[in-house]
Design an enzyme around this catalytic site. Structure first.
Site, short mmCIF file in Angstrom:
data_model
loop_
_atom_site.label_atom_id
_atom_site.label_comp_id
_atom_site.label_asym_id
_atom_site.label_seq_id
_atom_site.Cartn_x
_atom_site.Cartn_y
_atom_site.Cartn_z
N THR A 1 0.82 -1.20 0.00
CA THR A 1 0.00 0.00 0.00
C THR A 1 0.86 1.26 0.00
O THR A 1 1.98 1.24 0.45
CB THR A 1 -0.86 -0.05 1.28
OG1 THR A 1 -1.74 -1.15 1.16
CG2 THR A 1 -1.61 1.18 1.57
N ILE A 2 0.22 2.37 -0.43
CA ILE A 2 0.91 3.65 -0.27
C ILE A 2 0.05 4.53 0.64
O ILE A 2 -1.17 4.39 0.68
CB ILE A 2 1.18 4.37 -1.60
CG1 ILE A 2 -0.11 4.80 -2.33
CG2 ILE A 2 2.05 3.53 -2.52
CD1 ILE A 2 -0.54 6.20 -2.08
#
Length: 403
Positions: A331-332
């Site tokens: 994820t970011i």
């Protein structure tokens, strides 16, 4: 670093924090496809300094309407596969961009997407960590049509550290979105290409699933912790797990428990066990199974759960809270703030790194495999059903003090 630079330049050019977040997120989808991209979902919380209010957006997609629990059973599956066509749900990222922009944006979306389009055409250097995870993904995902053609060098490997990577297909896709708006993605040729691709490759995600997609504005929920209010989004996100953990930990005096000590680690682990037991049992798409959110994040319930923790032994088996306690009677992440006081907490993900491996031809992105989070049980809150949002692990958050 380039995504940060793009965000700063967007604000210098008059864009809001939301414009900057969208511009940076687009860049990360190009530069870090090992964690994000327009084939995934998006969640955000925005602080608007003008109204002095937090706004939450759930940009997660739903399962294909033509895929039923019976299909999984016919295939002899007890779990949703991690890769391939079956775990794919509608990507909500682009809808999230436009919903946020319509409410809080200042610059045209075409301007927000322009830097990423340029880098996609001209190329950018691949970072070391990204190259590592990209290389690990190639052997597993290359079996799925479209991946090797669009996400490898010479059809054999991922780009190496420092190597220039170009993605002209993604540039074309983003240009189409810039010209035609969100409907270009969900109701135009992009959606048709996605539908045709899945039909040809044993999948179920169709054009109508894309056309029917709609994210939603939701009210953030909060719990206080030692004078601070911590804000999360309600399920299908797992955000309230953080609130449950904090509520349990608030009952301990950490001025007497050294940070990083065995006692400190023990309490954090035990509190997480308790919250995650509830997470597995109650967190799901609220349209299908309303969760008792206010009960789960209440101080009274935290005290009941805290009583299960012992300082001299670990919980070996943790059950979720009982209905008596709870019912009435990957994820970011980014944070962006602008000169006007607007702040954005945004998280966006493909899930499992590069996602499902399903990369429709000519589009330059990979669809997420978030549907893997469904449980193949009919009566489970997170049980699979057509048109349902799966449980989500990605959470934005906010902390406020003094109201």
């Amino acid at each position: 670093p380039l995504a940060t630079q793009i965000a700063l330049e967007t604000m210098r050019a008059g864009g809001s924090a939301v414009d900057a977040a969208i511009a940076a997120d687009a860049a990360l989808g190009l530069m870090e496809p090992t964690g994000s991209g327009i084939g995934g979902d998006l969640f955000a919380i925005v602080w608007d300094a003008k109204t002095k209010k937090l706004y939450g957006y759930n940009g997660s997609g739903r399962s294909p309407k033509s895929l039923t629990l019976a299909v999984f059973r016919e295939k002899g599956l007890s779990e949703v596969p991690s890769f391939g066509p079956l775990p794919v749900t509608v990507p909500g990222c682009v809808d999230g961009w436009f919903a946020l922009h319509d409410r809080f944006g200042k610059r045209p979306m075409a301007d927000n997407l322009a830097p990423t389009i340029r880098y996609a055409r001209e190329g950018h250097p691949v970072a070391e960590t990204i190259a590592y995870y990209w290389g690990r993904s190639v052997p597993n995902l290359s079996k799925w049509p479209g991946f090797a053609e669009q996400f490898t060098v010479d059809g054999k490997r991922g780009p190496r550290t420092g190597e220039t990577w170009r993605n002209p297909n993604l540039a074309n896709t983003l240009e189409e979105i810039a010209r035609g708006g969100r409907d270009a993605f969900y109701k135009g040729d992009i959606a048709r290409t996605i539908g045709d691709y899945f039909k040809a490759n044993g999948g179920f995600l169709g054009y109508q699933d894309m056309a029917d997609h709609q994210g939603e504005w939701v009210e953030p929920v909060s719990s206080s912790y030692r004078g601070y209010d911590v804000w999360e989004l309600p399920p299908n996100s797992q955000g309230i797990a953080a609130l449950q953990i904090l509520n349990v930990l608030e009952g301990y005096d950490f001025s007497k428990i050294p940070f990083g000590s065995p006692e400190h680690v023990h309490l954090f682990v035990e509190a997480k066990k308790l919250a995650f037991a509830d997470r597995a049992r109650f967190y799901a798409d609220m349209a299908f199974q309303p969760a008792p959110v206010q009960k789960l994040i209440s101080k009274e319930y935290a005290a009941q759960r805290r009583a299960l923790i012992s300082m001299d032994k670990a919980l070996k088996e943790v059950q979720p809270g009982t209905p008596k306690q709870l019912e009435e009677g990957d994820t970011i992440y980014m944070t962006v703030a602008d000169a006007d006081g607007m702040m954005v907490s945004l998280i966006q993900s493909n899930y499992r790194g590069m996602g499902s491996g399903m990369a429709p031809p000519g589009l330059g992105f990979i669809l997420q495999d978030r549907g893997e989070m469904f449980v193949l049980q009919k009566n489970h809150p997170n049980g699979y059903a057509p048109g349902k949002r799966p449980f989500q692990t990605i959470i934005p958050a906010f902390i406020t003090k003094n109201g």
